[in-house]
Design a protein around this motif. Structure first.
Motif, PDB file in Angstrom:
ATOM      1  N   ASP A   1       0.850  -1.187   0.000  1.00 54.52           N
ATOM      2  CA  ASP A   1       0.000   0.000   0.000  1.00 54.52           C
ATOM      3  C   ASP A   1       0.889   1.241   0.000  1.00 54.52           C
TER       4      ASP A   1
ATOM      5  N   VAL B   1       0.126   4.314  -0.422  1.00 58.27           N
ATOM      6  CA  VAL B   1      -0.437   5.472   0.284  1.00 58.27           C
ATOM      7  C   VAL B   1      -0.079   5.420   1.758  1.00 58.27           C
ATOM      8  N   SER B   2      -0.265   4.261   2.387  1.00 53.31           N
ATOM      9  CA  SER B   2       0.011   4.159   3.823  1.00 53.31           C
ATOM     10  C   SER B   2       1.477   4.451   4.120  1.00 53.31           C
TER      11      SER B   2
ATOM     12  N   LEU C   1       3.298   6.709   2.978  1.00 51.90           N
ATOM     13  CA  LEU C   1       3.586   8.142   3.078  1.00 51.90           C
ATOM     14  C   LEU C   1       3.638   8.592   4.535  1.00 51.90           C
TER      15      LEU C   1
ATOM     16  N   ARG D   1       1.307   5.237  -8.589  1.00 54.57           N
ATOM     17  CA  ARG D   1       1.333   6.252  -7.537  1.00 54.57           C
ATOM     18  C   ARG D   1       0.241   7.303  -7.687  1.00 54.57           C
TER      19      ARG D   1
ATOM     20  N   PRO E   1      -2.910   6.915  -6.579  1.00 51.52           N
ATOM     21  CA  PRO E   1      -3.545   7.060  -5.260  1.00 51.52           C
ATOM     22  C   PRO E   1      -2.696   7.876  -4.285  1.00 51.52           C
ATOM     23  N   SER E   2      -1.377   7.756  -4.377  1.00 52.67           N
ATOM     24  CA  SER E   2      -0.499   8.546  -3.505  1.00 52.67           C
ATOM     25  C   SER E   2      -0.621  10.027  -3.818  1.00 52.67           C
TER      26      SER E   2
ATOM     27  N   ALA F   1      -3.699  11.290  -2.266  1.00 55.18           N
ATOM     28  CA  ALA F   1      -3.511  11.445  -0.828  1.00 55.18           C
ATOM     29  C   ALA F   1      -2.706  12.699  -0.515  1.00 55.18           C
TER      30      ALA F   1
END
Length: 369
Positions: free
Chosen positions: A12, A14-15, A17, A343, A345-346, A349
């Motif tokens: 994941d 995003v997590s 980050l 990336r 989704p990142s 976020a």
């Protein structure tokens, strides 16, 4: 203050980050201003490769140059000085084909920088000591489970299969490693001039079983990309076969072996098509991750070799100077990145993170954002 729940899932992005050591630069990137430096660098030591894979996405960029051993060692020292947290040795070519890669592994590893290696596996034996000692993870692109299928999709320059050599090298690393070892399987189909359709999809289950037998930590199945990084849709029968094999392979998953379901296969299942629209105009992840190659420094690996995404020349200039003077906003995702970006989704976020977002309170667990 905005609270964020962090899940320790290494897949994941995003997590990842939300980790303490990278948080100051994440906040810089989220604010839309230039960051003080990348957290992760993809480094191509060379463009040379000893295989001749017909589906190679970097085929047009192969065999066009490499860093000198001296410059490669210098780059490793610069990455340490820039406080980079993770380096992925990758490339259009084979990173272990450069004799200076062993020095890079040693310099980065002794400085405490996490190291990922993406390899075809043919030269693991020559760098076994450094890989076993310093690599956080090594992912080997195998894409087959038998010698004959390997020959069809990953032949050497004489059209031969080196499958047995690769598997033997992986076994050596599995016995000696401190980090993780992955078996990567790219699902491919190819139509021959005579109309025949060749595929490797029928060997997914056998590949997963072989990965477990070797001593790999995970088996990852991915979808194929075209030369513009769009995901290639496969026939429904192929996708159904892959999914059925992965369900059967799941019985081998435990605390020591994982079956990894890639985001690209998820995209195939959802039939979202080859285009991933993006409404934002600046890639904020580009402030956290970049690509360094013999032909230049680029915004990211998706734009390897693209003159419009080139930030500078690492052969002649220092990385810190390139980072300080370059504009990572030269790529507009809404215009230049229609493909499925891992990336994306990142980026979404990062557009949500603000000054009122709570700082991470837990320990770091994976720098590869």
């Amino acid at each position: 203050m905005q609270e964020v729940t962090v899940v320790h899932d290494r897949m994941d992005l995003v997590s990842k980050l939300y980790q303490p050591s990278g948080w100051p630069r994440v906040l810089e990137a989220a604010s839309g201003t230039p960051s003080g430096g990348p957290l992760v660098v993809d480094l191509d030591p060379t463009t040379f490769c000893d295989l001749a894979c017909p589906e190679c996405i970097s085929g047009k960029l192969l065999n066009q140059g490499r860093f000198t051993p001296e410059r490669l060692a210098g780059l490793a020292a610069e990455l340490v000085d820039m406080s980079v947290r993770g380096v992925v040795l990758i490339g259009g070519g084979e990173p272990l084909a450069h004799r200076g890669t062993r020095t890079v592994l040693r310099v980065l590893g002794e400085a405490g920088i996490a190291i990922g290696v993406v390899s075809n596996g043919t030269l693991i034996r020559e760098s076994l000591e450094e890989l076993a000692e310093y690599a956080t993870w090594v992912r080997v692109s195998v894409d087959a489970a038998t010698s004959e299928t390997y020959r069809l999709f990953r032949p050497d320059r004489r059209g031969r299969s080196v499958f047995d050599k690769v598997i033997g090298n992986m076994r050596l690393l599995a016995e000696a490693k401190r980090g993780a070892l992955g078996y990567s399987f790219l699902v491919m189909t190819r139509q021959e001039p005579d109309g025949r359709v060749l595929s490797n999809h029928h060997e997914v289950l056998r590949g997963a079983e072989l990965a477990r037998d070797i001593g790999c930590d995970y088996f990852e199945t991915k979808a194929m990309f075209d030369d513009r990084h769009h995901i290639v849709q496969v026939p429904e029968t192929v996708l159904a076969s892959v999914d059925a094999q992965l369900r059967e392979a799941a019985r081998w998953a435990d605390d020591t072996f994982e079956i990894v379901d890639s985001s690209t296969l998820t995209a195939l299942r959802s039939h979202v098509g080859p285009v991933q629209p993006k409404e934002y105009h600046r890639c904020r992840v580009a402030e956290l991750r970049t690509l360094v190659t013999p032909s230049g420094v680029y915004v990211c690996a998706y734009h390897r070799g693209d003159p419009a995404a080139r930030l500078g020349d690492a052969v002649t200039d220092g990385l810190a100077d390139i980072w300080r003077t370059s504009d990572r906003g030269i790529v507009d995702p809404s215009r230049d990145c229609p493909f499925h970006c891992a990336r994306h989704p990142s980026n979404l976020a990062l557009h949500r993170i603000g000054p009122d977002t709570a700082a991470p309170s837990e320990d770091d667990y994976d720098p590869f954002i």
